[in-house]
Design a protein around this motif. Structure first.
Motif, mmCIF file in Angstrom:
data_model
loop_
_atom_site.group_PDB
_atom_site.id
_atom_site.type_symbol
_atom_site.label_atom_id
_atom_site.label_comp_id
_atom_site.label_asym_id
_atom_site.label_seq_id
_atom_site.Cartn_x
_atom_site.Cartn_y
_atom_site.Cartn_z
ATOM 1 N N SER A 203 0.766 -1.269 0.093
ATOM 2 C CA SER A 203 -0.091 0.106 0.077
ATOM 3 C C SER A 203 1.076 1.225 0.005
ATOM 4 C CB SER A 203 -0.810 0.048 1.135
ATOM 5 O OG SER A 203 -2.005 -0.873 0.995
ATOM 6 N N LEU A 204 2.231 1.066 0.595
ATOM 7 C CA LEU A 204 2.835 2.362 0.868
ATOM 8 C C LEU A 204 4.213 2.401 0.015
ATOM 9 C CD1 LEU A 204 1.840 3.040 4.474
ATOM 10 C CD2 LEU A 204 0.942 4.436 2.602
ATOM 11 N N GLY A 205 4.609 1.180 -0.090
ATOM 12 C CA GLY A 205 6.008 0.965 -0.343
ATOM 13 C C GLY A 205 7.087 1.002 0.147
ATOM 14 N N VAL A 206 6.763 0.652 1.552
ATOM 15 C CA VAL A 206 7.595 0.991 2.638
ATOM 16 C C VAL A 206 7.991 -0.739 2.786
ATOM 17 C CG1 VAL A 206 8.147 1.392 5.250
ATOM 18 C CG2 VAL A 206 6.674 2.775 3.566
ATOM 19 N N THR A 207 9.481 -0.917 2.805
ATOM 20 C CA THR A 207 10.006 -2.198 2.967
ATOM 21 C C THR A 207 10.920 -2.501 4.215
ATOM 22 O OG1 THR A 207 11.767 -2.043 1.341
ATOM 23 C CG2 THR A 207 9.750 -2.928 0.804
ATOM 24 N N ALA A 208 11.020 -3.596 4.749
ATOM 25 C CA ALA A 208 12.043 -3.767 5.952
ATOM 26 C C ALA A 208 12.403 -5.255 5.940
ATOM 27 C CB ALA A 208 11.508 -3.431 7.267
ATOM 28 N N ASP A 209 13.003 -5.619 4.536
ATOM 29 C CA ASP A 209 13.324 -7.047 4.571
ATOM 30 C C ASP A 209 12.376 -8.187 5.062
ATOM 31 O OD1 ASP A 209 14.957 -9.118 3.626
ATOM 32 O OD2 ASP A 209 16.050 -9.072 5.414
ATOM 33 N N VAL A 210 10.963 -8.021 4.951
ATOM 34 C CA VAL A 210 10.060 -8.893 5.427
ATOM 35 C C VAL A 210 9.473 -9.788 4.260
ATOM 36 C CG1 VAL A 210 7.777 -9.092 6.761
ATOM 37 C CG2 VAL A 210 9.508 -7.413 7.273
ATOM 38 N N SER A 227 9.333 0.732 13.147
ATOM 39 C CA SER A 227 10.115 2.035 13.445
ATOM 40 C C SER A 227 10.354 2.653 12.114
ATOM 41 C CB SER A 227 11.486 1.472 13.692
ATOM 42 O OG SER A 227 12.545 2.512 14.020
ATOM 43 N N ARG A 228 10.627 1.981 10.987
ATOM 44 C CA ARG A 228 10.505 2.855 9.741
ATOM 45 C C ARG A 228 9.153 3.439 9.285
ATOM 46 N NH1 ARG A 228 13.543 5.678 6.409
ATOM 47 N NH2 ARG A 228 13.201 5.252 4.242
ATOM 48 N N MET A 229 8.099 3.001 9.619
ATOM 49 C CA MET A 229 6.930 3.563 9.262
ATOM 50 C C MET A 229 6.782 4.902 10.284
ATOM 51 S SD MET A 229 5.075 2.156 6.981
ATOM 52 C CE MET A 229 3.452 3.122 7.720
ATOM 53 N N MET A 230 7.400 4.773 11.541
ATOM 54 C CA MET A 230 7.314 6.174 12.371
ATOM 55 C C MET A 230 8.093 7.185 11.943
ATOM 56 S SD MET A 230 4.817 5.317 14.808
ATOM 57 C CE MET A 230 5.470 6.007 16.482
ATOM 58 N N GLU A 231 9.189 6.800 11.231
ATOM 59 C CA GLU A 231 10.144 7.706 10.813
ATOM 60 C C GLU A 231 9.697 8.392 9.467
ATOM 61 O OE1 GLU A 231 13.587 5.630 9.919
ATOM 62 O OE2 GLU A 231 14.384 5.094 12.000
ATOM 63 N N LEU A 232 9.122 7.431 8.531
ATOM 64 C CA LEU A 232 8.505 7.999 7.461
ATOM 65 C C LEU A 232 7.360 8.876 7.543
ATOM 66 C CD1 LEU A 232 9.231 5.013 5.234
ATOM 67 C CD2 LEU A 232 10.329 7.248 5.027
ATOM 68 N N LEU A 236 2.257 9.705 12.986
ATOM 69 C CA LEU A 236 1.700 8.826 13.270
ATOM 70 C C LEU A 236 2.180 8.774 15.063
ATOM 71 C CD1 LEU A 236 2.782 5.761 11.082
ATOM 72 C CD2 LEU A 236 0.412 6.731 11.280
ATOM 73 N N SER A 237 1.160 8.455 15.809
ATOM 74 C CA SER A 237 1.399 8.279 17.169
ATOM 75 C C SER A 237 1.596 6.870 17.668
ATOM 76 C CB SER A 237 0.364 8.885 18.066
ATOM 77 O OG SER A 237 -1.043 8.178 17.917
ATOM 78 N N HIS A 238 1.025 5.923 16.714
ATOM 79 C CA HIS A 238 0.833 4.690 17.122
ATOM 80 C C HIS A 238 1.017 3.834 15.621
ATOM 81 C CE1 HIS A 238 -1.009 6.066 20.787
ATOM 82 N NE2 HIS A 238 -0.748 5.011 21.236
ATOM 83 N N MET A 239 1.632 2.821 15.712
ATOM 84 C CA MET A 239 1.661 1.785 14.485
ATOM 85 C C MET A 239 1.496 0.147 14.804
ATOM 86 S SD MET A 239 1.885 1.764 11.129
ATOM 87 C CE MET A 239 1.253 0.195 10.623
ATOM 88 N N ALA A 240 0.717 -0.238 14.444
ATOM 89 C CA ALA A 240 0.301 -1.655 14.860
ATOM 90 C C ALA A 240 0.229 -2.461 13.703
ATOM 91 C CB ALA A 240 -1.189 -1.762 15.585
ATOM 92 N N ASP A 260 4.644 2.880 19.851
ATOM 93 C CA ASP A 260 4.387 4.119 19.826
ATOM 94 C C ASP A 260 5.615 4.996 20.239
ATOM 95 O OD1 ASP A 260 5.188 3.795 22.434
ATOM 96 O OD2 ASP A 260 3.011 3.736 23.356
ATOM 97 N N LYS A 261 5.292 6.472 20.544
ATOM 98 C CA LYS A 261 6.447 7.097 20.795
ATOM 99 C C LYS A 261 7.449 6.723 21.982
ATOM 100 C CE LYS A 261 4.933 10.091 17.690
ATOM 101 N NZ LYS A 261 5.604 10.349 16.332
ATOM 102 N N SER A 262 6.737 5.827 22.847
ATOM 103 C CA SER A 262 7.623 5.364 23.793
ATOM 104 C C SER A 262 8.407 4.209 23.494
ATOM 105 C CB SER A 262 6.591 5.455 25.197
ATOM 106 O OG SER A 262 6.325 6.539 25.465
#
Length: 342
Positions: A203-210, A227-232, A236-240, A260-262
């Motif tokens: 959907s987003l073209g974001v990869t992390a060797d999965v 982590s990559r999703m939160m950087e890009l 985003l406050s949360h990524m599940a 999350d941010k923590s």
């Protein structure tokens, strides 16, 4: 006005009986379903004030879809009555090594044909707390994608928290734009991202060797992906991310992670054998993570609620997850024996 709003298409679901192939017998089971409607139903079942935004024809089939949502207490006052048809999907449930199969018949449906301005999102979000959408609706048509963007702008103007299940549906992206081309712009408005093992990539073209095809999970790679999703997407406050191990059509491993941010959180793992119906499993996770983030202070507990709720959905036929908060919390507490409750 409802506190928790979702936007998308509710469809007529036509399923072959049991594990039969299509038209093995001259019967199809008719119910209703669809990702965003499934989320609204679950939220209402959890005791939240939930509403559904869509477009449906002003005919008996459209009315039946609305009445089905009413049964679960979902507010439908922002469903535009326009267009000529309700979308349909056909489902053949797989078994063992034979995969389940979905055939869509959604072209020219009311939501596909709806144009920006047809739905008063400002009114729908007045007083609302949360808005949920998925990557399915913007895949339907260019006008549906434009309508989704209109909804997001209105949500942010009303200070509404936004969640999105990035759902990739390769059978739907047919109008000339790729999923990443559209979704990367929409996700800039999202606070809570939800995905499975392939959605971030396709959907987003974001990869992390999965490796999404292997059926085996390396949780370190999903930790890196979140982590990559939160950087890009710093909004985003949360990524599940749900983690499914597909051993067969009937046997899946099931868990999830949350960032999350923590920090980063990994859920309990469930071994799901003799699956009844996995359609709607992701929607049940999405609705439960929304509930969890609003009901619990502990992110780990929110994640555990979501994984347990979606685990239970795999035992229930139909799109909707027909469980209560207490039933989910019972599984969270470790009671998964399946013993008769007397």
């Amino acid at each position: 006005m409802a506190d928790f709003m979702s936007f998308g298409e509710i469809m007529l679901r036509l399923k072959s009986p049991g594990h039969e192939r299509f038209f093995q017998s001259p019967n199809l089971e008719a119910t209703f379903g669809g990702g965003e409607a499934n989320v609204a139903v679950s939220l209402s079942n959890y005791g939240l004030d939930a509403g559904f935004i869509s477009a449906l024809p002003d005919n008996d089939i459209g009315e039946s879809a609305i009445r089905e949502l009413w049964k679960f207490g979902v507010d439908t006052s922002h469903v535009a009555r326009q267009g000529d048809r309700v979308g349909i999907y056909y489902l053949e449930t797989g078994a063992n090594q034979r995969s389940s199969n979905v055939v869509y018949d959604r072209a020219w449906s009311s939501i596909c044909m709806a144009q920006p301005g047809d739905i008063d999102f400002g009114a729908a979000f007045k007083g609302a707390k949360w808005f949920h959408f998925t990557g399915i609706t913007p895949a339907l048509s260019e006008s549906a994608a434009e309508l989704t963007m209109e909804a997001l702008v209105a949500a942010k103007e009303n200070n509404v928290i936004v969640s999105c299940d990035f759902n990739f549906r390769g059978k739907l992206w047919k109008y000339g734009k790729s999923a990443p081309e559209v979704m990367n712009e929409l996700v800039k408005y999202v606070d809570v991202g939800i995905a499975n093992e392939e959605d971030c990539q396709k959907s987003l073209g974001v990869t992390a060797d999965v490796d999404i095809e292997s059926g085996e999970l390396d949780t370190k790679k999903y930790e890196a992906l979140s982590s990559r999703m939160m950087e890009l997407f710093p909004n985003l406050s949360h990524m599940a991310i749900t983690l499914r191990e597909s051993k067969s059509a009937d046997h899946n491993g099931w868990s999830a992670c949350l960032r999350d941010k923590s920090g980063f959180y990994l859920s309990r793992h469930y071994e799901m054998t003799d699956i009844i119906d996995r359609v709607g499993g992701g929607d049940s996770f999405a609705s439960a993570i929304i509930y969890g983030l609003n009901a619990y202070d502990d992110p780990q507990q929110s994640l555990e609620f979501a994984v347990a709720a979606s685990c239970l959905k795999h035992t229930i036929s139909g799109d909707f997850n027909r469980v209560s908060v207490s039933q989910v919390e019972k599984l969270m507490s470790g009671d998964g024996s399946g013993r008769v409750q007397r």
